[in-house]
Design a protein around this motif. Structure first.
Motif, PDB file in Angstrom:
ATOM      1  N   LEU A 146      39.611   1.281  33.296  1.00  0.00           N
ATOM      2  CA  LEU A 146      40.047   1.094  30.938  1.00  0.00           C
ATOM      3  C   LEU A 146      39.452   2.390  30.565  1.00  0.00           C
ATOM      4  O   LEU A 146      39.977   3.556  29.935  1.00  0.00           O
ATOM      5  CB  LEU A 146      40.639   0.256  31.055  1.00  0.00           C
ATOM      6  CG  LEU A 146      41.764   0.160  32.111  1.00  0.00           C
ATOM      7  CD1 LEU A 146      42.378  -2.155  31.048  1.00  0.00           C
ATOM      8  CD2 LEU A 146      43.078   0.851  31.461  1.00  0.00           C
ATOM      9  N   GLU A 147      38.105   2.461  30.834  1.00  0.00           N
ATOM     10  CA  GLU A 147      37.441   2.652  29.937  1.00  0.00           C
ATOM     11  C   GLU A 147      36.894   4.073  30.354  1.00  0.00           C
ATOM     12  O   GLU A 147      36.992   4.996  28.850  1.00  0.00           O
ATOM     13  CB  GLU A 147      35.515   2.367  29.938  1.00  0.00           C
ATOM     14  CG  GLU A 147      35.066   2.703  28.802  1.00  0.00           C
ATOM     15  CD  GLU A 147      33.214   2.186  28.923  1.00  0.00           C
ATOM     16  OE1 GLU A 147      32.602   1.795  28.280  1.00  0.00           O
ATOM     17  OE2 GLU A 147      33.010   1.629  29.524  1.00  0.00           O
ATOM     18  N   ILE A 152      40.797   1.935  26.524  1.00  0.00           N
ATOM     19  CA  ILE A 152      39.547   1.644  25.409  1.00  0.00           C
ATOM     20  C   ILE A 152      38.407   1.391  25.251  1.00  0.00           C
ATOM     21  O   ILE A 152      38.217   2.480  25.718  1.00  0.00           O
ATOM     22  CB  ILE A 152      40.099  -0.518  26.299  1.00  0.00           C
ATOM     23  CG1 ILE A 152      38.848  -0.685  27.730  1.00  0.00           C
ATOM     24  CG2 ILE A 152      40.970  -1.282  27.154  1.00  0.00           C
ATOM     25  CD1 ILE A 152      38.332  -1.411  28.509  1.00  0.00           C
ATOM     26  N   PHE A 153      37.716   0.394  24.568  1.00  0.00           N
ATOM     27  CA  PHE A 153      36.637   1.335  23.853  1.00  0.00           C
ATOM     28  C   PHE A 153      35.487   0.133  24.260  1.00  0.00           C
ATOM     29  O   PHE A 153      35.822  -1.012  24.199  1.00  0.00           O
ATOM     30  CB  PHE A 153      36.030   1.494  22.224  1.00  0.00           C
ATOM     31  CG  PHE A 153      34.758   1.413  22.330  1.00  0.00           C
ATOM     32  CD1 PHE A 153      34.423   3.322  21.703  1.00  0.00           C
ATOM     33  CD2 PHE A 153      34.237   1.035  21.192  1.00  0.00           C
ATOM     34  CE1 PHE A 153      33.392   3.321  22.156  1.00  0.00           C
ATOM     35  CE2 PHE A 153      32.689   0.875  20.910  1.00  0.00           C
ATOM     36  CZ  PHE A 153      32.525   3.013  21.279  1.00  0.00           C
ATOM     37  N   LEU A 158      31.166  -6.603  23.986  1.00  0.00           N
ATOM     38  CA  LEU A 158      32.940  -6.503  23.799  1.00  0.00           C
ATOM     39  C   LEU A 158      34.131  -5.281  23.671  1.00  0.00           C
ATOM     40  O   LEU A 158      33.258  -3.841  24.556  1.00  0.00           O
ATOM     41  CB  LEU A 158      32.689  -5.917  21.806  1.00  0.00           C
ATOM     42  CG  LEU A 158      31.676  -7.936  21.192  1.00  0.00           C
ATOM     43  CD1 LEU A 158      31.419  -7.427  19.574  1.00  0.00           C
ATOM     44  CD2 LEU A 158      32.826  -9.202  21.132  1.00  0.00           C
ATOM     45  N   ILE A 159      35.070  -5.366  23.844  1.00  0.00           N
ATOM     46  CA  ILE A 159      35.680  -4.544  24.045  1.00  0.00           C
ATOM     47  C   ILE A 159      36.879  -4.461  22.910  1.00  0.00           C
ATOM     48  O   ILE A 159      37.450  -5.474  22.535  1.00  0.00           O
ATOM     49  CB  ILE A 159      36.745  -5.198  25.541  1.00  0.00           C
ATOM     50  CG1 ILE A 159      35.859  -5.584  26.647  1.00  0.00           C
ATOM     51  CG2 ILE A 159      37.798  -3.829  26.192  1.00  0.00           C
ATOM     52  CD1 ILE A 159      36.410  -6.110  27.873  1.00  0.00           C
ATOM     53  N   SER A 160      37.454  -3.561  22.880  1.00  0.00           N
ATOM     54  CA  SER A 160      38.528  -3.158  21.718  1.00  0.00           C
ATOM     55  C   SER A 160      39.561  -2.693  22.209  1.00  0.00           C
ATOM     56  O   SER A 160      39.265  -1.348  22.936  1.00  0.00           O
ATOM     57  CB  SER A 160      37.759  -2.497  20.223  1.00  0.00           C
ATOM     58  OG  SER A 160      37.196  -1.876  20.495  1.00  0.00           O
ATOM     59  N   GLY A 167      40.205   8.475  20.171  1.00  0.00           N
ATOM     60  CA  GLY A 167      39.329   7.333  21.058  1.00  0.00           C
ATOM     61  C   GLY A 167      38.431   6.643  20.212  1.00  0.00           C
ATOM     62  O   GLY A 167      37.511   6.562  21.558  1.00  0.00           O
ATOM     63  N   LYS A 168      38.260   6.512  19.468  1.00  0.00           N
ATOM     64  CA  LYS A 168      37.407   5.926  18.745  1.00  0.00           C
ATOM     65  C   LYS A 168      37.724   4.408  19.127  1.00  0.00           C
ATOM     66  O   LYS A 168      39.125   3.412  19.030  1.00  0.00           O
ATOM     67  CB  LYS A 168      37.088   6.020  17.587  1.00  0.00           C
ATOM     68  CG  LYS A 168      36.412   7.114  18.062  1.00  0.00           C
ATOM     69  CD  LYS A 168      36.196   7.288  16.247  1.00  0.00           C
ATOM     70  CE  LYS A 168      35.014   9.141  15.642  1.00  0.00           C
ATOM     71  NZ  LYS A 168      34.944   9.088  13.950  1.00  0.00           N
TER      72      LYS A 168
END
Length: 174
Positions: A146-147, A152-153, A158-160, A167-168
């Motif tokens: 997914l990253e 996701i970032f 930590l995932i956000s 894309g930030k």
């Protein structure tokens, strides 16, 4: 025969009459006190019976409120769980691979909570109602995938959720 009463005889006569009068008063008072105490005892028993009935009613009402309250708490807890975890994902969908299903679950969780740790995602997936159970490596692989897709970032643990325009990291202040 001449009877003459001496002072002592008069005093004895008066004291015996007083004793008889006091005895009669004591008997009358003891009868009155007995009747009054009997009436008070009956009233006390009647009031105690009323208190016992009211106590039983209050206990029944408390039991009902207790069960209703915990029933409401349980339903609210289940509603919060379903809101957080979402509806169960079917395992019979042949259009998605296991990897894609896991990515869908992670995306769904991230859309709801925005920012989480890897451990939080793992815990949420373990508690989800998904038919398939995933291990740590599968979850980690799906997060990396997914990253790479930009969904996701990931920074440290930590995932956000990533913003679709830039894309930030959506959780950052910049």
């Amino acid at each position: 025969m001449e009877t003459s009463l001496t002072t002592f005889d008069i005093f004895s006569l008066i004291s015996s009459i007083a004793s008889i009068i006091l005895a009669i008063v004591a008997i009358v008072l003891s009868i009155l006190f007995y009747r009054w105490s009997d009436i008070a005892n009956k009233d006390t028993q009647r009031v105690a019976g009323g208190i016992e009935n009211n106590t039983k009613k209050i206990e029944a009402l408390f039991d009902k409120f207790y069960s209703d309250t915990f029933g409401l708490m349980k339903s609210n807890y289940e509603a919060m769980q379903s809101k957080f975890l979402g509806p169960p994902i079917s395992s019979g969908d042949s259009a998605q691979t296991d990897q894609e299903q896991l990515e869908t679950i992670i995306s769904s969780i991230m859309l709801r909570i925005k920012i989480s740790s890897i451990e939080g995602i793992i815990h949420a997936i373990e508690n989800s109602r998904s038919a398939k159970k995933y291990n740590f490596d599968e979850i980690n692989l799906a997060i990396k995938s997914l990253e790479q897709k930009g969904s996701i970032f990931l920074k440290d643990s930590l995932i956000s959720i990533a913003s679709p325009q830039t894309g930030k990291d959506e959780g950052s202040n910049s």
